[in-house]
Design an enzyme around this catalytic site. Structure first.
Site, PDB file in Angstrom:
ATOM      1  N   ASN A 196      75.282  68.128  35.649  1.00 14.55           N
ATOM      2  CA  ASN A 196      75.768  66.826  35.218  1.00 14.55           C
ATOM      3  C   ASN A 196      76.682  66.804  34.055  1.00 14.55           C
ATOM      4  O   ASN A 196      77.375  65.659  33.856  1.00 14.55           O
ATOM      5  CB  ASN A 196      74.439  65.648  34.999  1.00 14.55           C
ATOM      6  CG  ASN A 196      73.768  65.504  36.083  1.00 14.55           C
ATOM      7  OD1 ASN A 196      74.232  65.880  37.092  1.00 14.55           O
ATOM      8  ND2 ASN A 196      72.846  64.717  35.842  1.00 14.55           N
ATOM      9  N   LYS A 197      76.755  67.803  33.266  1.00 13.13           N
ATOM     10  CA  LYS A 197      77.734  67.880  32.219  1.00 13.13           C
ATOM     11  C   LYS A 197      79.220  67.779  32.418  1.00 13.13           C
ATOM     12  O   LYS A 197      79.580  68.255  33.490  1.00 13.13           O
ATOM     13  CB  LYS A 197      77.381  68.885  30.906  1.00 13.13           C
ATOM     14  CG  LYS A 197      75.810  68.832  30.632  1.00 13.13           C
ATOM     15  CD  LYS A 197      75.517  67.660  30.042  1.00 13.13           C
ATOM     16  CE  LYS A 197      74.023  67.064  29.710  1.00 13.13           C
ATOM     17  NZ  LYS A 197      72.970  68.155  29.615  1.00 13.13           N
TER      18      LYS A 197
END
Ligand SMILES: *Cc1c(COP(=O)(O)O)cnc(C)c1O
Length: 394
Positions: A196-197
């Site tokens: 998700n980064k």
């Protein structure tokens, strides 16, 4: 034969708009082909791709960087290198992913939470300063949603009180402080490359270190404490763990880095669109708490609103469910850590950190990722407004 049977196309319902998740990674075809090459190469654990990835990261920050299999072990290893252990205190924020405080427990030290500043939703540095005792060894600030914590005040505080700093910059890869990249200055800086980064390796992380001595220690903690020499020399100096990144993951990271500027620009564009939409009179009346509008330094890892609890007849989970029914994903980042069972058992309780608790109950992450279209934003805001108006307290 019956006439005028409806054709399947005519009978099919109008296709709904595709589901909009709150995030998703952007992986290009060259990266996918590169990963396939690694898989065919005969070397799939840590090897040349990790070396190349670390070299690229060290160049970017102008400091030694080592890669790991998470952005959690990086912080644990930084604390170990700093010599933080039993009897020591480490100051941090209660509004973060629980990894931030779990690593303090992992090394045997005691987390000391201080409340957040409700405007930034990040550690209140006045409160941090007031919480320093003779046992305080380190502070772990968190750049929530990519918004950088005030580095001038942070580093002044650390210097004045002789504290080590482990920046939890898991969410701020690509952010800057007064134009300087986060990671290019300071003490330890920890990044995550979780899916998700802003930059991902599927799972992974890296730690920016102060010098080659710390980098060598980080390598020991990364892989069972082993130090090799010659053809058959092996020594074990510390009780290290198993935290190495694979070449498969590193190859993904190498394919991501060239896109960083473009990803950040697109994220900023989507964030701007949210502010423009939410500034409309009809939406201003919703009473939503908005993030700090930083378009200079923030990488816009997330766009988070805080729901107006006192005006709503339902809880956040109902809002999330109705958003989902409208085809829109949302997330919670994060519940206040001190109210988790593990931490309650250590003595923390409701009311200890009112700002973090309010945010923890009401914060909501709306969709924001580079593949999103600007035109998705009005749809999200319209759906959220409709839901909040439906459940407005009488
Ligand atoms: C993602 C994240 C971490 C942990 O990263 P992992 O790579 O998942 O271990 C730590 N802190 C914060 C604030 C994060 O967002």
């Amino acid at each position: 034969m019956p006439a005028a049977m409806p054709t399947p196309a005519a009978a099919a319902p109008k296709p709904a708009e595709p589901f909009l998740p709150f995030t998703r990674p952007t992986i290009d075809e060259a990266t996918i082909a590169g990963v396939a090459e690694v898989l065919r190469s005969g070397w799939i654990t840590s090897g040349p791709q990790v070396k190349a990835f670390e070299a690229r990261l060290s160049e970017r920050f102008g400091r030694p960087v080592r890669a790991f299999n998470s952005g959690t072990c990086t912080m644990e290893i930084a604390l170990r290198i700093a010599g933080v252990g039993p009897g020591d205190e480490v100051i941090t924020t209660p509004l973060t992913w629980v990894a931030t405080s779990n690593v303090i427990l992992e090394v045997g030290a005691r987390p000391v939470f201080v409340d957040i500043d409700p405007a930034t939703r990040e550690i209140d540095l006045d409160r941090a300063e007031a919480a320093v005792t003779g046992r305080t060894r380190a502070i772990i600030p968190v750049d929530l949603a990519g918004l950088p914590v005030d580095r001038d005040r942070l580093n002044a505080l650390a210097k004045a009180r002789g504290l080590r700093v482990v920046e939890d910059a898991a969410q701020s890869f690509g952010s800057t402080w007064k134009g300087r990249p986060i990671g290019s200055f300071g003490d330890f800086v920890s990044f995550s490359f979780h899916s998700n980064k802003n930059i991902t390796t599927s799972e992974g992380g890296c730690l920016v270190l102060n010098d080659e001595r710390e980098a060598a220690l980080a390598e020991q903690y990364r892989l069972q404490g082993v130090v090799r020499s010659g053809h058959d020399g092996m020594e074990v100096e510390v009780a290290g763990g198993k935290f190495n990144l694979t070449d498969i993951a590193a190859r993904i990271g190498l394919g991501q880095l060239p896109h960083l500027a473009e990803f950040t620009a697109k994220r900023r564009e989507i964030a701007r669109a949210y502010f423009e939409e939410l500034a409309k009179a009809a939406y201003r009346a919703l009473g939503l708490g908005l993030p700090v509008a930083d378009f200079a330094d923030c990488n816009w890892h997330m766009f988070q609103v805080v729901l107006p609890e006192e005006r709503l007849a339902v809880r956040r989970s109902v809002v999330m469910e109705e958003l989902r029914q409208a085809g829109i994903g949302s997330g919670v980042h994060y519940p206040a850590i001190h109210l988790f069972a593990l931490y309650r058992r250590m003595g923390w309780k409701d009311g200890d950190f009112p700002n973090a608790e309010y945010a923890g109950r009401n914060i909501l992450t709306l969709p924001l990722f580079p593949l999103m279209e600007r035109s998705d934003v009005p749809r999200v805001v319209r759906a959220l407004a409709r839901i909040l108006e439906t459940h407005r307290k009488a």
